[in-house]
Design a protein around this motif. Structure first.
Motif, PDB file in Angstrom:
ATOM      1  N   ASN A 126       0.865  -1.165   0.000  1.00 45.21           N
ATOM      2  CA  ASN A 126       0.000   0.000   0.000  1.00 45.21           C
ATOM      3  C   ASN A 126       0.912   1.229   0.000  1.00 45.21           C
ATOM      4  O   ASN A 126       1.561   1.514   0.996  1.00 45.21           O
ATOM      5  CB  ASN A 126      -0.812  -0.089   1.312  1.00 45.21           C
ATOM      6  CG  ASN A 126      -2.048   0.761   1.251  1.00 45.21           C
ATOM      7  OD1 ASN A 126      -2.368   1.340   0.225  1.00 45.21           O
ATOM      8  ND2 ASN A 126      -2.738   0.843   2.369  1.00 45.21           N
TER       9      ASN A 126
ATOM     10  N   LEU B  86       0.898   5.281  -0.784  1.00 44.05           N
ATOM     11  CA  LEU B  86      -0.068   6.357  -1.026  1.00 44.05           C
ATOM     12  C   LEU B  86       0.568   7.580  -1.679  1.00 44.05           C
ATOM     13  O   LEU B  86       1.637   8.026  -1.272  1.00 44.05           O
ATOM     14  CB  LEU B  86      -0.699   6.795   0.301  1.00 44.05           C
ATOM     15  CG  LEU B  86      -1.425   5.712   1.116  1.00 44.05           C
ATOM     16  CD1 LEU B  86      -2.011   6.312   2.389  1.00 44.05           C
ATOM     17  CD2 LEU B  86      -2.531   5.040   0.302  1.00 44.05           C
TER      18      LEU B  86
ATOM     19  N   ASP C  89      -1.027  11.330  -2.587  1.00 41.78           N
ATOM     20  CA  ASP C  89      -2.234  12.139  -2.380  1.00 41.78           C
ATOM     21  C   ASP C  89      -3.387  11.286  -1.832  1.00 41.78           C
ATOM     22  O   ASP C  89      -4.523  11.361  -2.308  1.00 41.78           O
ATOM     23  CB  ASP C  89      -2.677  12.813  -3.694  1.00 41.78           C
ATOM     24  CG  ASP C  89      -1.628  13.791  -4.199  1.00 41.78           C
ATOM     25  OD1 ASP C  89      -0.926  14.379  -3.344  1.00 41.78           O
ATOM     26  OD2 ASP C  89      -1.502  13.939  -5.419  1.00 41.78           O
ATOM     27  N   GLY C  90      -3.072  10.421  -0.915  1.00 44.57           N
ATOM     28  CA  GLY C  90      -4.093   9.621  -0.239  1.00 44.57           C
ATOM     29  C   GLY C  90      -4.565   8.401  -1.006  1.00 44.57           C
ATOM     30  O   GLY C  90      -5.374   7.616  -0.495  1.00 44.57           O
ATOM     31  N   ALA C  91      -4.098   8.202  -2.239  1.00 49.16           N
ATOM     32  CA  ALA C  91      -4.569   7.033  -3.011  1.00 49.16           C
ATOM     33  C   ALA C  91      -3.444   6.012  -3.170  1.00 49.16           C
ATOM     34  O   ALA C  91      -2.286   6.384  -3.442  1.00 49.16           O
ATOM     35  CB  ALA C  91      -5.053   7.493  -4.377  1.00 49.16           C
ATOM     36  N   ASN C  92      -3.796   4.748  -3.020  1.00 46.86           N
ATOM     37  CA  ASN C  92      -2.803   3.678  -3.170  1.00 46.86           C
ATOM     38  C   ASN C  92      -2.456   3.521  -4.652  1.00 46.86           C
ATOM     39  O   ASN C  92      -3.327   3.247  -5.486  1.00 46.86           O
ATOM     40  CB  ASN C  92      -3.393   2.368  -2.619  1.00 46.86           C
ATOM     41  CG  ASN C  92      -2.394   1.221  -2.685  1.00 46.86           C
ATOM     42  OD1 ASN C  92      -1.204   1.436  -2.925  1.00 46.86           O
ATOM     43  ND2 ASN C  92      -2.881   0.001  -2.468  1.00 46.86           N
ATOM     44  N   VAL C  93      -1.167   3.663  -5.006  1.00 55.64           N
ATOM     45  CA  VAL C  93      -0.785   3.618  -6.428  1.00 55.64           C
ATOM     46  C   VAL C  93      -0.433   2.208  -6.900  1.00 55.64           C
ATOM     47  O   VAL C  93      -0.292   1.978  -8.104  1.00 55.64           O
ATOM     48  CB  VAL C  93       0.396   4.573  -6.716  1.00 55.64           C
ATOM     49  CG1 VAL C  93      -0.005   6.020  -6.464  1.00 55.64           C
ATOM     50  CG2 VAL C  93       1.634   4.207  -5.902  1.00 55.64           C
TER      51      VAL C  93
ATOM     52  N   ASP D 246      -2.646   0.554  -9.588  1.00 62.92           N
ATOM     53  CA  ASP D 246      -2.450   1.163 -10.923  1.00 62.92           C
ATOM     54  C   ASP D 246      -1.192   0.594 -11.591  1.00 62.92           C
ATOM     55  O   ASP D 246      -1.170   0.318 -12.786  1.00 62.92           O
ATOM     56  CB  ASP D 246      -2.275   2.686 -10.811  1.00 62.92           C
ATOM     57  CG  ASP D 246      -3.529   3.362 -10.274  1.00 62.92           C
ATOM     58  OD1 ASP D 246      -4.566   2.689 -10.155  1.00 62.92           O
ATOM     59  OD2 ASP D 246      -3.451   4.563  -9.952  1.00 62.92           O
TER      60      ASP D 246
ATOM     61  N   TRP E 126       3.586   7.650 -14.266  1.00 64.82           N
ATOM     62  CA  TRP E 126       3.136   8.745 -13.401  1.00 64.82           C
ATOM     63  C   TRP E 126       4.246   9.750 -13.127  1.00 64.82           C
ATOM     64  O   TRP E 126       5.424   9.398 -13.224  1.00 64.82           O
ATOM     65  CB  TRP E 126       2.618   8.135 -12.091  1.00 64.82           C
ATOM     66  CG  TRP E 126       1.592   7.076 -12.379  1.00 64.82           C
ATOM     67  CD1 TRP E 126       0.255   7.277 -12.524  1.00 64.82           C
ATOM     68  CD2 TRP E 126       1.817   5.677 -12.647  1.00 64.82           C
ATOM     69  NE1 TRP E 126      -0.366   6.088 -12.860  1.00 64.82           N
ATOM     70  CE2 TRP E 126       0.557   5.100 -12.940  1.00 64.82           C
ATOM     71  CE3 TRP E 126       2.948   4.864 -12.691  1.00 64.82           C
ATOM     72  CZ2 TRP E 126       0.409   3.742 -13.248  1.00 64.82           C
ATOM     73  CZ3 TRP E 126       2.810   3.518 -13.011  1.00 64.82           C
ATOM     74  CH2 TRP E 126       1.546   2.974 -13.274  1.00 64.82           C
TER      75      TRP E 126
END
Ligand code: F6P
Length: 548
Positions: free
Chosen positions: A112, A114, A116-120, A123, A269
């Motif tokens: 996990n 993160l 900006d608070g999102a798990n990358v 993706d 990214w």
């Protein structure tokens, strides 16, 4: 979490730095011959091993005390906290306000991470799956070109991080590659690069992979346009483009504008730096060559080194040791360059790859908060595979007036055993590091009966530092460990030198000037030139000779 550039005490004013300066004055009097004579176990002791990589640093000009002081310096620079910050996704690229998370590219799906608070991590794995499905179709022949012919040629168009990693990895892992696929790499805006790459290719069997993180890079877009025109000339139909071009980028909009369907795009990214991207979708050519399973092994190797780097104590941590020894050589012994000498022909582009990785990362002159440094930052990296270098520049390594630390790199087993040749190769590697360290005294030369006049020419002073990296075999996994080793070593050095290792503002001025100059070279009317007198004369002379 965004990290603001804090004002740190100047590195050279730190007591830990001062202690190293004093220590240097004492250690300087001791030759590597003395250090080895005083400790019969030095060769075993000053070594570390992790994830299949054995690092012998006993032939570096360091003592236990040197290492202790270097580790103290690393601790004073808060290295452990900075490592944790990188893995946590802190905004450590402060000048571009980005996290630096190449480690997420090889994280297992269960992790996990993160941004900006999102798990990358999901993706990352989704892109890997798309790449794998595409690679299988191309490798099996299921993916065909516009005329229905099987794709047999892959041409990667990219530059810098969108080229050097893929080229290096393709050459390094050629042994594992599907031999009926031809891979070519085009990077230079010099038309020769493109022309020669495609000269013998059938467009109907050729797939272009246009790799550019930004999709704005002049060289790559020029070459991609040339490829488009070449394809259209041969296949005569706009529809062909969809079957012969894929893109790898973070910029879907620019990819679409160029005329490549974003459905044929593999993304990554902004938290992946170009020079840290060979294990992202930028590695598509690598995956096409070696297949998804081997690519997965490559990622596993990277991840194994990541885990070691993140968790091992500083004193046994391979990237930390390599970085600190590099700092000792550069800042305290005054070495201005480092030679990387892989004793493996497959690693012929490894030094070129490291040049971008290291010098674009740490070739900086101000600290994170913009203060000019008063110490040397990255040395120049260069090198060639052994044994070729021995018959070229090693003379200077052994008897020149400069101190050039060397990284020797060798494998225990050959992928192409040929009689005794692998033993000969490795004997040369071991012999070179021995000769550099111990040299040959005038007494030893005389004892061989050498004429007095020739003695000075035949003396090797020795005391020339090197490290040796020894790995069982060159595999996708071991390549991953080695690249990650250098990646993290660069990061550690950047932490000590207090640099932003993840920006590259130094490439911008030349780019801007080239854009303006290109307009002047192409202008129909004589342009008014506002450069210096040298550049103005060169531009005018070029225009005259081109009859413009
Ligand atoms: O000009 C240097 C650079 O920005 C590198 O950092 C980068 O790897 C290379 O150009 C290529 O950039 P892109 O992948 O965006 O085309």
């Amino acid at each position: 979490m965004a990290s603001k550039p804090e004002r740190h005490p100047s590195l050279t004013a730190r007591p830990e730095w001062q202690a190293l300066c004093e220590h240097r004055a004492q250690l300087d009097k001791r030759h590597l011959r003395d250090l080895f004579a005083q400790d019969s176990r030095r060769g075993q002791r000053l070594a570390a091993e992790a994830v299949g990589v054995y690092l012998d640093y006993s032939k570096q000009r360091v003592s236990d005390e040197t290492l202790r002081l270097l580790i103290q310096l690393a601790e004073a620079c808060e290295l452990p906290a900075r490592v944790a910050g990188m893995f946590r996704g802190d905004v450590i690229n402060v000048t571009e306000q980005r996290a630096v998370l190449h480690v997420a590219l090889r994280a297992p799906v269960s992790e996990n991470i993160l941004v900006d608070g999102a798990n990358v991590v999901p993706d990352v794995h989704a892109v890997l799956e798309r790449m794998a499905a595409f690679a299988e179709r191309v490798r099996s022949g299921a993916f065909t070109g516009h005329t229905g012919k099987r794709i047999r040629n892959l041409v990667n168009i990219g530059i810098g991080g969108s080229d050097l990693g893929p080229v290096m990895a393709y050459q390094a892992l050629r042994h594992y590659s599907q031999r009926d696929l031809t891979l070519r790499f085009v990077s230079n805006v010099d038309g020769t690069d493109f022309a020669e790459a495609v000269a013998d290719l059938d467009a109907a069997e050729t797939l272009f992979i246009v790799c550019s993180k930004t999709f704005t890079t002049l060289e790559t877009l020029s070459n991609a346009r040339a490829a488009r025109a070449w394809c259209l000339r041969a296949l005569g139909n706009e529809d062909a483009i969809a079957k012969h071009f894929v893109a790898v980028s973070t910029n879907a909009q620019a990819v679409g504008k160029f005329g490549i369907d974003p459905a044929n795009m593999f993304g990554f990214w902004d938290w992946v730096g170009g020079r840290y991207s060979m294990d992202s979708a930028i590695g598509l050519s690598t995956m096409l060559a070696i297949g998804p399973a081997h690519f997965r092994e490559l990622l596993d190797g990277f991840h194994a080194m990541d885990t070691h780097f993140r968790s091992a104590p500083l004193a046994t941590n391979l990237p930390v040791l390599m970085a600190l020894i590099g700092i000792w050589n550069a800042n305290f012994l005054g070495a201005e360059t480092v030679a990387v000498l892989p004793y493996d022909q497959y690693l012929q582009r490894f030094p070129a790859y490291l040049q971008q990785l290291i010098m674009e990362s740490n070739g900086k002159h101000v600290t994170l908060d913009g203060t000019p440094v008063d110490y040397a930052t990255s040395p120049v990296y260069w090198g060639e595979p052994g044994t070729n270098g021995q018959h070229s520049f090693y003379q200077l390594l052994h008897q020149g007036t400069r101190l050039i630390p060397c990284d020797f790199l060798g494998f225990v087993s050959s992928l192409n055993p040929l009689g005794e040749q692998h033993d000969l190769l490795m004997a040369n590697l071991f012999a070179q590091s021995e000769a550099l360290a111990f040299g040959k005294t005038a007494g030893e030369v005389k004892a061989e009966g050498v004429a007095d006049a020739l003695v000075p020419h035949r003396v090797f002073e020795g005391n020339r530092p090197s490290s040796t990296l020894l790995v069982q075999r060159l595999t996708p996994y071991s390549l991953g460990t080695l690249v990650a080793l250098y990646e993290h070593s660069v990061f550690v050095q950047g932490v000590i030198w207090n640099l932003d290792s993840f920006d590259q503002w130094g490439v911008e001025l030349g780019k801007a000037l080239a854009k303006r100059t290109a307009e002047e070279l192409a202008a129909v009317e004589e342009p008014t030139l506002g450069h210096d007198s040298s550049t103005n004369t060169l531009v005018r002379r070029y225009r005259q000779l081109r009859q413009r």
